[in-house]
Scaffold this active site. Structure first.
Site, PDB file in Angstrom:
ATOM      1  N   GLN A 109      -3.084  -2.018 -10.122  1.00 29.32           N
ATOM      2  CA  GLN A 109      -3.229  -0.592 -10.428  1.00 29.32           C
ATOM      3  C   GLN A 109      -4.519  -0.352 -11.201  1.00 29.32           C
ATOM      4  O   GLN A 109      -4.786  -1.015 -12.214  1.00 29.32           O
ATOM      5  CB  GLN A 109      -2.014  -0.107 -11.241  1.00 29.32           C
ATOM      6  CG  GLN A 109      -2.014   1.382 -11.516  1.00 29.32           C
ATOM      7  CD  GLN A 109      -1.907   2.229 -10.241  1.00 29.32           C
ATOM      8  OE1 GLN A 109      -1.094   1.968  -9.374  1.00 29.32           O
ATOM      9  NE2 GLN A 109      -2.740   3.254 -10.134  1.00 29.32           N
TER      10      GLN A 109
ATOM     11  N   ASP B 228      -3.797  -2.451  -0.504  1.00 29.20           N
ATOM     12  CA  ASP B 228      -4.574  -1.235  -0.790  1.00 29.20           C
ATOM     13  C   ASP B 228      -5.805  -1.138   0.111  1.00 29.20           C
ATOM     14  O   ASP B 228      -6.507  -0.123   0.098  1.00 29.20           O
ATOM     15  CB  ASP B 228      -5.028  -1.225  -2.264  1.00 29.20           C
ATOM     16  CG  ASP B 228      -4.022  -0.519  -3.166  1.00 29.20           C
ATOM     17  OD1 ASP B 228      -3.376   0.441  -2.696  1.00 29.20           O
ATOM     18  OD2 ASP B 228      -3.885  -0.943  -4.335  1.00 29.20           O
TER      19      ASP B 228
ATOM     20  N   LYS C 178       5.895   3.918  -7.079  1.00 25.38           N
ATOM     21  CA  LYS C 178       5.716   2.955  -5.991  1.00 25.38           C
ATOM     22  C   LYS C 178       6.881   1.969  -5.977  1.00 25.38           C
ATOM     23  O   LYS C 178       7.401   1.625  -4.917  1.00 25.38           O
ATOM     24  CB  LYS C 178       4.373   2.220  -6.162  1.00 25.38           C
ATOM     25  CG  LYS C 178       3.167   3.122  -5.881  1.00 25.38           C
ATOM     26  CD  LYS C 178       1.848   2.481  -6.302  1.00 25.38           C
ATOM     27  CE  LYS C 178       0.679   3.439  -6.136  1.00 25.38           C
ATOM     28  NZ  LYS C 178      -0.589   2.919  -6.688  1.00 25.38           N
TER      29      LYS C 178
END
Ligand code: NDP
Length: 295
Positions: A98, A121, A54
């Site tokens: 994460q 997200d 990412k």
């Protein structure tokens, strides 16, 4: 019939170039560099790879990324403290925590602490609610990546039967929600599906998956979906990624299902790269929302 591969790697690369051009234009007109803060707790090898990918993708797209790497024993209070600081930092537009987080941390409490406008997200209940109501602020990365993949390959979703196997908050539920909407940012053809959601308590799963025009497997069990579970000519989207002795393996028995489906996503190189590309798009979107000069 031998299925055509839906190549997520090539498509994601094209989309990332498009986003890079948009980032350049945005930064030129506002003087703002979209910035993503990634929070990585512990040393889970998979998570480290994802965060590295990412970050690299951000860099290539002109997005600044800052990694906050914390030891596995970090307390929930320390983590919440960091998120509060990132929420208040006007230089940070997107925050990515994460997962999985260590077991001693309440993941929901931590993810809920991310400011909704920085929630790239799309995990925050406010953003989930907006999505369900058909007025999304951010589109969830993996489901949106799948929607883009179908759209850009000319595979219409409208009116078709989509079966989603898996009901997680990250993939299954938001996937079903996106496809059942009346329209989408890609137009009504990319939505308006008749959606069935299956899970571990579903009775007669193969009979249901065999009715799918588009089958999305998000289970986490290597090679779970066999050829006998797939309608000939279906489109099969494999979200699963399991690390096995044979390397990365999806939820679909790729070799067998390729002989019956019309389209199939490989693992690796299918859905995974699309997820990363959608994260970049959401980070730019977050910067636009937070930057008054962009309005
Ligand atoms: P979860 O473990 O959160 O959810 C798995 C789902 O599969 C659950 O709803 C579970 O049902 C269901 N399930 C498990 N076993 C069966 C079974 N035998 N029959 C039917 N349903 C079953 O996983 P995630 O959704 O987070 O991830 C799924 C997979 O996708 C993983 O391999 C993950 O690594 C991968 N992934 C890939 C991404 C990408 O970008 N390519 C992004 C995110 C995830 P129940 O609810 O009843 O327990």
């Amino acid at each position: 019939m031998v299925a055509v591969d839906l190549n997520g790697k090539a498509l994601a690369s094209q989309i990332r170039s498009e986003i890079a051009a948009d980032v350049t234009a945005f930064s030129a007109s506002t003087g703002v560099v979209p910035t993503l803060a990634a929070v990585l707790v512990g040393d889970d090898p998979g998570s480290q790879v994802y965060v590295r990918n990412k970050q690299r993708a951000c860099q290539e797209a002109g997005i600044s990324s800052i990694l906050h790497r914390l030891p596995a024993e970090t307390s929930e209070a320390e983590l919440l403290n960091l998120i509060a600081r990132l929420n208040a930092d006007t230089q940070v537009h997107g925050i990515l925590v994460q997962t999985p987080l260590p077991a001693h941390v309440d993941s929901a409490r931590v993810l809920d602490a991310v400011a909704p406008l920085k929630d790239v997200d799309a995990f925050h209940p406010e953003n989930v609610g907006l999505l369900v109501q058909g007025r999304p602020r951010f589109l969830p990365c993996t489901p949106h990546g799948i929607q883009q993949m179908l759209h850009r390959h000319g595979i219409a979703v409208s009116g078709r039967h989509v079966v989603v196997v898996g009901r997680s908050d990250i993939v299954g539920k938001p996937m079903a929600n996106l496809f059942m909407q009346r329209t989408s940012p890609l137009g009504p053809e990319a939505a308006n599906a008749t959606v069935t959601v299956c899970h571990s308590r579903t009775v007669g799963l193969p009979e249901i998956t065999r009715q799918a025009d588009i089958l999305v497997a998000a289970i986490g069990v290597p090679r779970f979906v066999s050829a006998a579970m797939v309608q000939p000519g279906a489109t099969v989207i494999d979200v699963g990624i399991s690390r096995t002795a044979d390397g990365l393996v999806g939820d679909v028995d790729y070799a067998a299902v390729k002989q019956v489906a019309a389209h199939i996503t490989p693992v690796p190189g299918g859905v995974g790269p699309m997820t990363v590309a959608m994260l970049l798009g959401n980070t730019l979107q977050a910067a636009r929302i937070q930057c008054p000069a962009a309005a």
